[in-house]
Design an enzyme around this catalytic site. Sequence first.
Site, mmCIF file in Angstrom:
data_model
loop_
_atom_site.group_PDB
_atom_site.id
_atom_site.type_symbol
_atom_site.label_atom_id
_atom_site.label_comp_id
_atom_site.label_asym_id
_atom_site.label_seq_id
_atom_site.Cartn_x
_atom_site.Cartn_y
_atom_site.Cartn_z
ATOM 1 N N CYS A 2 41.453 37.297 41.096
ATOM 2 C CA CYS A 2 41.999 38.054 42.214
ATOM 3 C C CYS A 2 42.971 39.108 41.720
ATOM 4 O O CYS A 2 43.357 39.131 40.560
ATOM 5 C CB CYS A 2 42.727 37.110 43.160
ATOM 6 S SG CYS A 2 41.705 35.729 43.682
ATOM 7 N N GLY A 28 38.584 41.615 43.231
ATOM 8 C CA GLY A 28 38.212 40.718 44.314
ATOM 9 C C GLY A 28 37.705 41.517 45.493
ATOM 10 O O GLY A 28 38.413 42.407 45.972
ATOM 11 N N ASN A 101 46.589 34.478 41.495
ATOM 12 C CA ASN A 101 45.392 34.780 40.720
ATOM 13 C C ASN A 101 45.250 33.687 39.664
ATOM 14 O O ASN A 101 46.171 33.444 38.892
ATOM 15 C CB ASN A 101 45.545 36.155 40.042
ATOM 16 C CG ASN A 101 44.446 36.462 39.027
ATOM 17 O OD1 ASN A 101 44.674 37.207 38.087
ATOM 18 N ND2 ASN A 101 43.265 35.901 39.204
ATOM 19 N N GLY A 102 44.088 33.036 39.659
ATOM 20 C CA GLY A 102 43.853 31.994 38.665
ATOM 21 C C GLY A 102 43.265 30.773 39.320
ATOM 22 O O GLY A 102 42.737 30.841 40.430
ATOM 23 N N TYR A 258 35.365 42.424 30.785
ATOM 24 C CA TYR A 258 34.762 42.797 32.064
ATOM 25 C C TYR A 258 35.761 43.068 33.198
ATOM 26 O O TYR A 258 35.661 44.074 33.886
ATOM 27 C CB TYR A 258 33.792 41.692 32.509
ATOM 28 C CG TYR A 258 33.316 41.794 33.939
ATOM 29 C CD1 TYR A 258 32.472 42.829 34.349
ATOM 30 C CD2 TYR A 258 33.714 40.863 34.898
ATOM 31 C CE1 TYR A 258 32.035 42.925 35.678
ATOM 32 C CE2 TYR A 258 33.281 40.959 36.220
ATOM 33 C CZ TYR A 258 32.447 41.987 36.605
ATOM 34 O OH TYR A 258 32.023 42.089 37.908
HETATM 35 O O1 LIG Z 1 24.494 38.479 33.495
HETATM 36 P P1 LIG Z 1 25.044 38.698 34.873
HETATM 37 O O2 LIG Z 1 25.229 37.409 35.589
HETATM 38 O O3 LIG Z 1 24.258 39.700 35.643
HETATM 39 O O4 LIG Z 1 26.534 39.249 34.733
HETATM 40 C C1 LIG Z 1 26.921 40.270 33.873
HETATM 41 C C2 LIG Z 1 26.877 41.616 34.549
HETATM 42 O O5 LIG Z 1 27.720 41.624 35.729
HETATM 43 C C3 LIG Z 1 28.763 42.565 35.576
HETATM 44 O O6 LIG Z 1 28.464 43.780 36.242
HETATM 45 P P2 LIG Z 1 28.969 44.128 37.728
HETATM 46 O O7 LIG Z 1 27.861 44.712 38.489
HETATM 47 O O8 LIG Z 1 29.621 42.937 38.334
HETATM 48 O O9 LIG Z 1 30.154 45.170 37.553
HETATM 49 P P3 LIG Z 1 30.311 46.582 36.814
HETATM 50 O O10 LIG Z 1 29.763 47.638 37.744
HETATM 51 O O11 LIG Z 1 31.792 46.686 36.637
HETATM 52 O O12 LIG Z 1 29.610 46.572 35.511
HETATM 53 C C4 LIG Z 1 28.848 42.819 34.089
HETATM 54 O O13 LIG Z 1 29.360 44.109 33.827
HETATM 55 C C5 LIG Z 1 27.412 42.707 33.654
HETATM 56 O O14 LIG Z 1 26.725 43.908 33.927
HETATM 57 N N1 LIG Z 2 39.978 34.470 41.370
HETATM 58 C C1 LIG Z 2 41.134 33.956 41.693
HETATM 59 O O1 LIG Z 2 42.137 34.216 41.072
HETATM 60 C C2 LIG Z 2 41.092 32.985 42.845
HETATM 61 C C3 LIG Z 2 42.405 32.395 43.287
HETATM 62 C C4 LIG Z 2 42.196 31.079 44.024
HETATM 63 N N2 LIG Z 2 41.783 30.056 43.091
HETATM 64 C C5 LIG Z 2 41.172 31.258 45.148
HETATM 65 O O2 LIG Z 2 40.058 30.814 45.024
HETATM 66 O O3 LIG Z 2 41.500 31.868 46.131
HETATM 67 MG MG LIG Z 3 27.993 45.438 34.825
#
Ligand SMILES: O=P(O)(O)OC[C@H]1O[C@H](OP(=O)(O)OP(=O)(O)O)[C@H](O)[C@@H]1O
Ligand SMILES: NC(=O)CC[C@H](N)C(=O)O
Ligand SMILES: [Mg+2]
Length: 507
Positions: A2, A28, A101-102, A258
């Site tokens: 988050c 998020g 967050n966490g 990421y």
């Molecule tokens: O193997 P997967 O389960 O598909 O996950 C990995 C992919 O998901 C994320 O992209 P995302 O579309 O979430 O965001 P981005 O546009 O920031 O790359 C990440 O950058 C990879 O492309």
């Molecule tokens: N990604 C997060 O940091 C999530 C915070 C919290 N565990 C929730 O699920 O709302």
């Molecule tokens: Mg991606």
Amino acid sequence: MCGIIGIVSTSHVNQLLYDALTVLQHRGQDAAGIVTFEDERFYLRKDNGLVRDVFHTRHMHRLVGNVGIGHVRYPTAGSASSAEAQPFYVNSPYGITLAHNGNLTNSDELSTDLFRTDLRHINTNSDSEVLLNVFAHELQKLGKLHPTKDDIFAAVRSVHERCRGAYAVIAMVTGYGIVGFRDPNGIRPICYGVRLASDGRKEYMIASESVALGASGFTLVRDIAPGEAVYIETDGTFHSEQCAKQPKLYPCIFEHVYFARPDSIMDKVSVYKARLRMGETLADKVLKDFADHDIDVVMPIPDTSRTSAMQMAHRLGVKFREGFIKNRYIGRTFIMPGQTMRKKSVRQKLNPIDLEFRGKNVMLVDDSIVRGTTCKEIVQMARDAGARKVYFASAAPPVRYPNVYGIDMPSAKELIAHDRTVEEIRELIGADWLLYQNLEDLITSVSDVNNDIDGWECSVFTGEYVTGDIDRAYLDRLDGQRNDATRSGAVTSDTENGSIDMHNDED
Ligand SMILES: O=P(O)(O)OC[C@H]1O[C@H](OP(=O)(O)OP(=O)(O)O)[C@H](O)[C@@H]1O
Ligand SMILES: NC(=O)CC[C@H](N)C(=O)O
Ligand SMILES: [Mg+2]
């Protein structure tokens, strides 16, 4: 993963909080919330949806006050119900709201203790509500009508003793100020910044990522240290104290792979520079293992891998081309709830420019391969667009183990690399060659500037969990509660059933 924000200002904070949350939207996309404080009352608006959908002008007008906190949610515990949107509120002592967050790894045990021993009621399945109640209970125990900074820090000290897992937190103690703190391993990021109001008084912002500070005119002061708490009173008086006995800095390496925005600096490491270095080490691996490679063109899978792919191409001396164009109105697919939605969104989100593929040996670069949703679709799209050979490189090593610290990867079985060799994965995604970053190279990419970093939280690559409390039984329980199959049968949205919440405000 988050995003959290807290501001103490000399004028209304509603717009500042809103703007900062939009900057943290990549952390998020499921829910958003803001709570402000003025004249002994707090004003809360939270719901499922993107920031721009949750807050309308009529809400913004009512979020009055010079102090407030905000949250964007990507659920990693409990459910996706809007009742678990944050900030959470508890009325005693003082009225406290909290954004987290966490992920707590002992949330179930704490929840039982809170009920049986501390006589507190938890109304959701959210670990963040548990965390809030632990903090509130520890502050209440001190029995003060007016809490001092020492009381606040004592409560944080007790939180560290009771809570396990990952937590970067911003809490607002109604009428007194905001407190930001970070777990004793510093797994999740949190930093603060300052700016001067027109009358020369200091204003503070605490945020998950430095990019949120810069965008609102605040200057990054520093990261909150692992175990440390900062407390900013409503009049702008600043205090900080180390509240953990043996803090260590083990930041989550996946933030750099990421999650974080490339224009953020985390624990003094530039995310952009780290991603450039990931591209360099990937290129070096190509040159070492396949010096006579026949790659014609390197292409990123937008968005996150762009930085690494560009640098990889540069180092290889090969053309860099944007072969896939991203629909800017589709969000991040990995953090979407449910595999069906993720799969559908990859095709909606990315479209190939056929000309760039035709007759070429293309090296597609992604930041990571998690469930394999993206790469399976993309390799096929490249072939359909006429590529001769399709190679695939991941700027992160194989993701083989669940995450328990705030990334929604609860089930090893759902990870494409779990229990598979690289060759098996290559076959499964249909690539002609699959290349993964080595873990040592990834660590080198993020490591060269901050000597205070004791190590990196790399559990998704190694299966070693830095908090030391994760065993087979825990992982099995997590898998059972949160894998995709279990969740697809659960209520994930309030749209059909309507939201029932304690703090429903009128829409
Ligand atoms: O193997 P997967 O389960 O598909 O996950 C990995 C992919 O998901 C994320 O992209 P995302 O579309 O979430 O965001 P981005 O546009 O920031 O790359 C990440 O950058 C990879 O492309
Ligand atoms: N990604 C997060 O940091 C999530 C915070 C919290 N565990 C929730 O699920 O709302
Ligand atoms: Mg991606």
